[in-house]
Each structure stands twice: as structure tokens, then as C-alpha cells.
Write a protein that holds these residues in place. Structure first.
Motif, PDB file in Angstrom:
ATOM      1  N   VAL A  88       9.096  -3.457  36.375  1.00 25.49           N
ATOM      2  CA  VAL A  88       9.061  -3.485  37.838  1.00 25.49           C
ATOM      3  C   VAL A  88      10.319  -2.788  38.358  1.00 25.49           C
ATOM      4  N   GLU A  89      10.131  -1.677  39.037  1.00 27.36           N
ATOM      5  CA  GLU A  89      11.247  -0.956  39.652  1.00 27.36           C
ATOM      6  C   GLU A  89      11.357  -1.374  41.123  1.00 27.36           C
ATOM      7  N   ILE A  90      12.560  -1.723  41.537  1.00 26.41           N
ATOM      8  CA  ILE A  90      12.823  -2.137  42.909  1.00 26.41           C
ATOM      9  C   ILE A  90      13.647  -1.029  43.574  1.00 26.41           C
TER      10      ILE A  90
ATOM     11  N   GLY B 243      16.449  -8.668  33.184  1.00 26.78           N
ATOM     12  CA  GLY B 243      16.930  -7.429  33.781  1.00 26.78           C
ATOM     13  C   GLY B 243      16.993  -6.322  32.741  1.00 26.78           C
ATOM     14  N   HIS B 244      16.949  -5.081  33.201  1.00 29.97           N
ATOM     15  CA  HIS B 244      17.143  -3.956  32.279  1.00 29.97           C
ATOM     16  C   HIS B 244      18.481  -4.114  31.570  1.00 29.97           C
ATOM     17  N   SER B 245      19.477  -4.647  32.302  1.00 34.75           N
ATOM     18  CA  SER B 245      20.807  -4.844  31.722  1.00 34.75           C
ATOM     19  C   SER B 245      20.807  -5.914  30.635  1.00 34.75           C
TER      20      SER B 245
ATOM     21  N   VAL C 200      22.912  -1.263  33.867  1.00 34.07           N
ATOM     22  CA  VAL C 200      23.492  -2.325  34.692  1.00 34.07           C
ATOM     23  C   VAL C 200      22.476  -2.882  35.690  1.00 34.07           C
ATOM     24  N   ASP C 201      21.288  -2.262  35.781  1.00 36.19           N
ATOM     25  CA  ASP C 201      20.312  -2.716  36.776  1.00 36.19           C
ATOM     26  C   ASP C 201      19.554  -3.952  36.282  1.00 36.19           C
ATOM     27  N   PRO C 202      19.110  -4.842  37.223  1.00 38.58           N
ATOM     28  CA  PRO C 202      19.108  -4.674  38.681  1.00 38.58           C
ATOM     29  C   PRO C 202      20.425  -5.028  39.367  1.00 38.58           C
TER      30      PRO C 202
ATOM     31  N   LEU D  76      13.001  -6.222  35.116  1.00 37.15           N
ATOM     32  CA  LEU D  76      13.286  -5.828  36.494  1.00 37.15           C
ATOM     33  C   LEU D  76      14.380  -4.760  36.511  1.00 37.15           C
ATOM     34  N   HIS D  77      14.154  -3.746  37.341  1.00 35.53           N
ATOM     35  CA  HIS D  77      15.063  -2.612  37.459  1.00 35.53           C
ATOM     36  C   HIS D  77      15.361  -2.360  38.931  1.00 35.53           C
ATOM     37  N   TYR D  78      16.458  -1.641  39.206  1.00 31.08           N
ATOM     38  CA  TYR D  78      16.516  -0.930  40.478  1.00 31.08           C
ATOM     39  C   TYR D  78      16.380   0.556  40.207  1.00 31.08           C
TER      40      TYR D  78
HETATM   41 ZN    ZN Z   1      16.291   0.235  34.671  1.00 27.89          ZN
END
Ligand code: ZN
Length: 206
Positions: free
Chosen positions: A134-136, A171-173, A181-183, A69-71
């Protein structure tokens, strides 16, 4: 995340040629139109907006073990799509979830999207080959994740868990802690746990 090796991927040219037919889809997304159901039946309603930025999983057919999961670090869906569908940027994700709950599919799940970059998780050093990205749409703290968006994220994640048994949500982080640092701290991992979706942040009762 630039991945020079993926530029040589033999499927990239074919995908790029297919991109020109998608201008109408971009216009729909940019206008903020409500997502509509296309393609095969999935849990959430999904709009296909293909990105040319993908390759084959390594090895081909590799099992999906993680959902990352990303933002987006953007204010809008349109800004995110401009990046995730630009051949020169060489980044993508399988899905993007807009603030209004619209879900967009950029890369087919059996392909390798370019979202995680350098990193590792549970001994896997090529995270892109064994994950779904998944980009949010979210600009980062203090930008909140609206309820409509979270409901769509949860519906998508439940759908992914059903079709990829044993998948873990990270999370990507988590996979690239030195770079990403995302999400971010405002992402409600507890909501995933309540939905029975395994993640390393909140214990999920088996
Ligand atoms: Zn990311």
C-alpha cells in the motif's frame, strides 16, 4: 526497486499490452476526480488503474501474511502513478491512497506487486510474494498525513485484514531497515492499533 528477474515474467507482456487502454483512467486520476466504486464490493471505494508491473506470487497462490505500508516520496498522486505504472521503472504496489482519501488499485491482490524489494520479515525473504503493498501519497517528513487520507488507509487496512486473516501490518522500513525509512516517523501506527490492526510498532490487544 528494480527486480531484473521479474522482467522475464511471462505475464508481464500480457499486462503491458493491457496498459494502453488505460489513458482515460490516468486522466481522471490526474485531475483529482473523486474516487468512484468499481469492480467487486470492498470496504473503501476503489478505482482500478492497472499497472503492468507485477508477476505471479512464488509459489502461485502463496498466502498473504503482511501488508507493507509505504509513502510515495512524491507530492502528488499523478507523480506516483507515473512511477508505479511505468514498465521501465519495474516498481508497483497493489494500492495507492491519495491525500484526498481516493484509493486506487494497480495490481490484483492475487498477483505479486513489486514494492518491497530486497528485505525480509519473520523469516520470509521474498516479501513481495507474501504481502500486499500500500503506497500512501506523501513526500516524507515534515509532510503530514491528512485525516481524510488516514481514514481511507484505515478503511482499506480493515478490509484487507478481514479478507486475509492473521495479516500483520508493517512498514517498508521494517522489512528493509538498511535501505528504507518509509512510511516514516510521522505515520500514526497508533491509529492502526486502535483499529485492531496488528503491527510491530504499537501493541494491539488481542
Ligand atoms: Zn517503500
Amino acid at each position: 526497486m528494480r527486480e531484473a528477474n521479474d522482467r522475464a515474467d511471462p505475464t508481464a507482456g500480457r499486462a503491458r499490452r493491457g496498459r494502453r487502454a488505460l489513458c482515460a483512467g490516468i486522466a481522471i486520476a490526474a485531475a483529482g476526480a473523486t474516487a468512484f466504486a468499481v469492480g467487486r464490493a470492498l470496504g473503501p471505494r476503489i478505482v482500478d488503474l492497472p499497472s503492468p508491473n507485477f508477476g505471479e506470487r512464488r509459489p502461485a497462490g502463496a498466502k498473504v501474511k503482511f501488508v507493507v505500508l509505504h509513502y510515495t516520496a512524491t507530492e502528488t498522486l499523478a507523480q506516483a502513478l507515473d512511477i508505479l505504472r511505468d514498465p521501465a521503472r519495474e516498481v508497483s504496489s497493489h494500492y495507492v491512497v491519495d491525500r484526498d482519501g481516493g484509493v486506487y488499485r494497480l495490481v490484483a491482490e492475487d498477483k505479486r506487486a513489486w514494492h518491497a524489494g530486497a528485505g525480509s520479515w519473520r523469516g520470509e525473504d521474498d516479501v513481495n510474494s507474501v504481502s500486499i503493498g500500500v503506497e500512501i501519497v506523501n513526500a516524507g517528513p515534515p509532510d503530514p498525513f491528512p485525516e481524510r487520507q488516514m481514514r481511507a488507509v484505515l478503511a482499506l487496512c480493515r478490509d484487507l485484514a478481514a479478507r486475509h486473516p492473521g495479516v500483520e501490518f508493517v512498514g517498508h522500513s521494517d522489512v528493509a531497515p538498511d535501505r528504507k525509512v518509509d512510511p516514516g516517523p510521522l505515520f500514526p501506527w497508533s491509529r492502526l492499533a486502535e483499529a485492531g490492526l496488528p503491527n510491530p510498532h504499537v501493541f494491539v490487544r488481542p
